[in-house]
Design a protein around this motif. Sequence first.
Motif, PDB file in Angstrom:
ATOM      1  N   GLY A   1       0.827  -1.203   0.000  1.00 54.56           N
ATOM      2  CA  GLY A   1       0.000   0.000   0.000  1.00 54.56           C
ATOM      3  C   GLY A   1       0.862   1.254   0.000  1.00 54.56           C
TER       4      GLY A   1
ATOM      5  N   ASN B   1       2.736   1.675  -3.325  1.00 57.20           N
ATOM      6  CA  ASN B   1       1.862   2.179  -4.376  1.00 57.20           C
ATOM      7  C   ASN B   1       1.758   3.699  -4.308  1.00 57.20           C
ATOM      8  OD1 ASN B   1      -0.131   1.753  -6.552  1.00 57.20           O
ATOM      9  ND2 ASN B   1      -1.592   2.492  -5.030  1.00 57.20           N
TER      10      ASN B   1
ATOM     11  N   GLU C   1     -11.435  -5.490  -0.295  1.00 56.23           N
ATOM     12  CA  GLU C   1     -11.397  -5.310  -1.748  1.00 56.23           C
ATOM     13  C   GLU C   1     -10.408  -4.235  -2.188  1.00 56.23           C
ATOM     14  OE1 GLU C   1     -15.044  -3.015  -0.255  1.00 56.23           O
ATOM     15  OE2 GLU C   1     -14.235  -5.019   0.059  1.00 56.23           O
ATOM     16  N   ASN C   2      -9.959  -3.378  -1.263  1.00 61.27           N
ATOM     17  CA  ASN C   2      -8.993  -2.322  -1.596  1.00 61.27           C
ATOM     18  C   ASN C   2      -7.611  -2.565  -1.000  1.00 61.27           C
ATOM     19  OD1 ASN C   2     -10.830  -0.743  -3.088  1.00 61.27           O
ATOM     20  ND2 ASN C   2     -11.710   0.023  -1.200  1.00 61.27           N
ATOM     21  N   SER C   3      -7.404  -3.704  -0.370  1.00 66.74           N
ATOM     22  CA  SER C   3      -6.143  -3.984   0.312  1.00 66.74           C
ATOM     23  C   SER C   3      -5.099  -4.524  -0.662  1.00 66.74           C
ATOM     24  CB  SER C   3      -6.367  -5.005   1.431  1.00 66.74           C
ATOM     25  OG  SER C   3      -5.132  -5.439   1.959  1.00 66.74           O
ATOM     26  N   LEU C   4      -4.069  -3.725  -0.912  1.00 62.16           N
ATOM     27  CA  LEU C   4      -2.975  -4.201  -1.767  1.00 62.16           C
ATOM     28  C   LEU C   4      -2.179  -5.300  -1.070  1.00 62.16           C
ATOM     29  CD1 LEU C   4      -1.748  -0.889  -3.429  1.00 62.16           C
ATOM     30  CD2 LEU C   4      -3.201  -2.673  -4.384  1.00 62.16           C
TER      31      LEU C   4
ATOM     32  N   ALA D   1      -7.420  -0.608   5.128  1.00 65.26           N
ATOM     33  CA  ALA D   1      -8.181  -0.682   3.878  1.00 65.26           C
ATOM     34  C   ALA D   1      -9.186  -1.831   3.950  1.00 65.26           C
ATOM     35  CB  ALA D   1      -7.229  -0.898   2.701  1.00 65.26           C
ATOM     36  N   SER D   2     -10.299  -1.683   3.253  1.00 60.47           N
ATOM     37  CA  SER D   2     -11.252  -2.778   3.150  1.00 60.47           C
ATOM     38  C   SER D   2     -10.596  -3.903   2.351  1.00 60.47           C
ATOM     39  CB  SER D   2     -12.528  -2.305   2.458  1.00 60.47           C
ATOM     40  OG  SER D   2     -12.221  -1.859   1.146  1.00 60.47           O
TER      41      SER D   2
END
Length: 157
Positions: free
Chosen positions: A15, A18, A138-141, A135-136
């Motif tokens: 995260g 990024n 679905e948004n967790s890198l 992060a949720s």
Amino acid sequence: MNDERVGCPSASSFGRLNECPGSFTLNKAAPPQPSSPAAARGTRIHSGCAGEVKVDTLVPDEQQAVVQLLEQEEILVNTFLADGYEIEEQLTEHRFWDTATESRWSGKADRVYLMQKDKTKIALVVDFKSSRYTASAENSLQLAALATLVDRHYASD
């Protein structure tokens, strides 16, 4: 503490990488920082979830967090079991490795369930989070990187 990553990137930093690709290089050059109270709390909660420490040795709010995380994990796993999947293997605190263009990289999954239904094989990757500032799924890198590492590890199966 001996760091098995030996300066290689880890899924837990994806995260940040990024947002700021140069942070990995800068972080390696920076002097070690002491752990924060929040990080130490998270480590204790993860240790409780992994079974590395007895839950009753934790302070009450950490005990509650472990119980809640394990309840959520059980609900998730039971959803797949109710759909006919069977657990073939369960891994706890397992580090997966892969090679990228310039170096090796890794990620340590809190728990991985290898499941099968008929001829369909899946891996359920569990990444415990004990902070409200995360992060949720679905948004967790980090979770995406862990899923990629698990997939690449078992790709030949």
